[in-house]
Design a protein around this motif. Structure first.
Motif, PDB file in Angstrom:
ATOM      1  N   GLU A 281     -17.977 -18.038 -41.211  1.00  0.00           N
ATOM      2  CA  GLU A 281     -19.415 -18.248 -41.225  1.00  0.00           C
ATOM      3  C   GLU A 281     -19.856 -19.151 -40.074  1.00  0.00           C
ATOM      4  N   LEU A 282     -19.108 -20.260 -39.830  1.00  0.00           N
ATOM      5  CA  LEU A 282     -19.442 -21.138 -38.712  1.00  0.00           C
ATOM      6  C   LEU A 282     -19.201 -20.430 -37.384  1.00  0.00           C
ATOM      7  N   HIS A 283     -18.162 -19.625 -37.314  1.00  0.00           N
ATOM      8  CA  HIS A 283     -17.885 -18.877 -36.088  1.00  0.00           C
ATOM      9  C   HIS A 283     -19.012 -17.878 -35.795  1.00  0.00           C
ATOM     10  N   LYS A 284     -19.535 -17.245 -36.845  1.00  0.00           N
ATOM     11  CA  LYS A 284     -20.630 -16.291 -36.671  1.00  0.00           C
ATOM     12  C   LYS A 284     -21.899 -17.006 -36.224  1.00  0.00           C
ATOM     13  N   ARG A 285     -22.190 -18.160 -36.767  1.00  0.00           N
ATOM     14  CA  ARG A 285     -23.340 -18.942 -36.328  1.00  0.00           C
ATOM     15  C   ARG A 285     -23.202 -19.364 -34.865  1.00  0.00           C
ATOM     16  N   LEU A 286     -21.985 -19.706 -34.457  1.00  0.00           N
ATOM     17  CA  LEU A 286     -21.742 -20.119 -33.073  1.00  0.00           C
ATOM     18  C   LEU A 286     -22.039 -18.979 -32.102  1.00  0.00           C
ATOM     19  N   THR A 288     -23.972 -16.364 -32.686  1.00  0.00           N
ATOM     20  CA  THR A 288     -25.410 -16.061 -32.740  1.00  0.00           C
ATOM     21  C   THR A 288     -26.205 -17.036 -31.900  1.00  0.00           C
ATOM     22  N   MET A 289     -25.846 -18.323 -31.954  1.00  0.00           N
ATOM     23  CA  MET A 289     -26.529 -19.325 -31.136  1.00  0.00           C
ATOM     24  C   MET A 289     -26.298 -19.064 -29.651  1.00  0.00           C
ATOM     25  N   SER A 292     -28.559 -16.342 -28.426  1.00  0.00           N
ATOM     26  CA  SER A 292     -29.950 -16.787 -28.266  1.00  0.00           C
ATOM     27  C   SER A 292     -30.162 -17.505 -26.949  1.00  0.00           C
ATOM     28  N   GLU A 484     -25.219 -27.478 -31.079  1.00  0.00           N
ATOM     29  CA  GLU A 484     -26.310 -26.914 -31.877  1.00  0.00           C
ATOM     30  C   GLU A 484     -25.872 -26.551 -33.294  1.00  0.00           C
ATOM     31  N   VAL A 485     -24.591 -26.226 -33.472  1.00  0.00           N
ATOM     32  CA  VAL A 485     -24.085 -25.863 -34.807  1.00  0.00           C
ATOM     33  C   VAL A 485     -23.327 -27.018 -35.451  1.00  0.00           C
TER      34      VAL A 485
END
Length: 504
Positions: A281-286, A288-289, A292, A484-485
């Motif tokens: 989940e943290l890897h996916k957020r990274l 995605t950021m 962006s 950012e994460v």
């Protein structure tokens, strides 16, 4: 009076240029201020001429080694305690002085006006007291021998034979006797002079190797233009090797990466830096950021393909195998890909391998609809000359050099139930080739293909033991994207883009 000195042994010092001569006085000419020596020795070596004449102006010092006076046809010998004249004859300088100059015989007293007169006294002793007796005794016997040559002793010499033993003679000559070869060649005389063996160990101990090398180093520094101030010891201490020339201002911090959820599996690099694992989940957020901020999927696929192909080329042998002379043994790689992002990463890797003259066989099942990233990567791969198959039956029956596994996805776990998936994993397990997994998932299920190496992206996941040895590649995520994460990040890659990780 000059005739009283004829036959005496003298030593004449002519300075540093002409050297020292020893010999028997053959003539003394008072008018021309010259003295002649027969059978002369120059600096301990016998001269090639039978007689040498010296001018008074060339003589720096004259020493009498032995006085021989001829009276009624009988030669009387005596060694004085000391006899010397510290300068030459007074008068003009004869340009004919030197080794090989013509001799002119005349009666003249061997004396210098105004200096101590050296005359033979009663009992053959001179009144002067500046003569070194050991010097005269050492040269007296050498000068008197006209045909005595020095020779080295071998293991069987005259000195090692007993006093009553004679030199063995050979039969077969005209007279029935033949002299020893050494006696015929070198003559008699100097056997006892070189009886003592040369002390190699003692002379070697006199050589200070450390001092010599220190002097060489100092001369090299001067030759290279080193103008550092200070003592030689300080200059030596300031020199470091290429891996020692580092000034540590503060202790090294090995935990330079911290994650918001500590306690998961941790890894370490070869230099000791701690790299913690993160959840999917943290890897996916990274990721995605990063998208962006402009790090799109296409750019990430390209970076992943470059890093994975570079690692695969190293596993295939690198420069030891991929050479122009080895075109008949090109390595073969089987690339197993699924219809997802991980499959697109594998196709990108296969394109770079094919560009480096590797035979790539790409397995990808047929689907009615595919991701746009896979379609674009397939278009590029088709231009490399690589082979693409959609059935396991078209894969090689013999073992390949390397299998790259990109069948698994982080989210679509239902693909494991598909027939093509089971057939592809069975082929990989039976091929007996080493397996490299790119971005393997951690979804709680056992991996179907046991890998020897696994390549993670950015930061590693908590991979199981079946994933093999874990490697980490840099896909270009900026430091502020990690912040950012909630990840405090400092790059552990150093000068590389792919580094190995060890279980802490």
């Amino acid at each position: 009076m000059a005739a009283d000195w004829l036959g005496s042994l003298v030593s004449i010092n002519c300075g540093t240029t002409l050297g020292v001569y020893q010999g028997e006085v053959s003539s003394v000419d008072q008018s021309s201020q010259t003295i002649s020596l027969r059978q002369p020795f120059h600096n301990g070596v016998k001269c090639p001429v039978p007689e040498v004449t010296f001018s008074a102006m060339d003589i720096k010092e004259l020493k009498i080694l032995e006085i021989r006076s001829i009276s009624n046809g009988v030669t009387k010998r005596s060694v004085p305690e000391l006899s010397s004249c510290s300068t030459g004859f007074s008068g003009r300088k004869d340009k004919g002085g030197g080794c090989g100059a013509a001799a002119q015989v005349n009666s003249a007293p061997l004396c210098v006006p105004g200096k101590t007169e050296a005359r033979p006294q009663e009992g053959g002793v001179s009144p002067s007291q500046n003569y070194s007796k050991s010097y005269g005794e050492r040269h007296a016997d050498i000068v008197g021998q006209s045909k005595g040559f020095r020779r080295r002793h071998n293991s069987w010499s005259s000195s090692s034979r007993g006093a009553n033993q004679v030199t063995p003679k050979k039969n077969g000559s005209k007279n029935g006797q033949m002299k020893n070869k050494d006696d015929e060649c070198f003559g008699d005389g100097m056997d006892d002079v070189l009886d003592e063996d040369f002390d190699f160990e003692g002379n070697l101990a006199l050589f200070d190797k450390a001092a010599v090398f220190s002097e060489i180093d100092s001369s090299d520094r001067r030759g290279n233009g080193a103008r550092s101030r200070g003592t030689p010891a300080e200059q030596t201490q300031s020199r470091y090797r290429h891996d020692e020339n580092i000034l540590e201002a503060k202790p090294v911090v090995y935990r330079q990466i911290t994650v918001p959820q500590p306690g998961a599996k941790e890894y370490s690099t070869d230099s000791g830096l701690v790299v913690p694992s993160i959840s999917y989940e943290l890897h996916k957020r990274l990721l995605t950021m990063a998208e962006s901020y402009g790090l799109s999927l296409d750019r990430r696929l390209e970076m992943t393909g470059v890093c994975a192909s570079q690692m695969a080329l190293t596993l295939l042998g690198g420069p030891n195998r991929l050479t122009p002379k080895n075109v008949h043994q090109r390595p073969t790689v089987a690339l197993l890909c699924g219809p997802h992002v991980q499959g697109a990463q594998g196709i990108s890797c296969g394109r770079h391998l094919a560009n480096h003259e590797v035979e790539v066989i790409l397995f990808l099942p047929n689907f009615v609809k595919m991701l746009e990233a896979i379609t674009s990567e397939l278009t590029l791969f088709s231009k490399t000359g690589g082979k693409q198959v959609s059935s396991v039956k078209d894969l090689p029956d013999t073992p390949v050099d390397l299998v790259i596994n990109c069948l698994d996805s982080h989210e679509n776990t239902f693909l494991r139930d598909q027939p093509w998936y089971r057939a592809a994993t069975d082929w990989a397990n039976q091929n007996r080739a080493p397996v490299l997994s790119i971005d393997p998932p951690v979804n709680g299920q056992e991996q179907a293909v046991e890998a020897k190496w696994s390549l993670s992206l950015g930061l590693p996941l908590a991979l199981p033991e079946r994933a093999g040895r874990v490697y980490l590649c840099d896909i270009g995520l900026p430091r502020h994207v990690f912040q950012e994460v909630g990840i405090k990040y400092r790059s552990p890659f150093g000068c590389k883009f792919v580094i190995p990780l060890h279980s802490a």
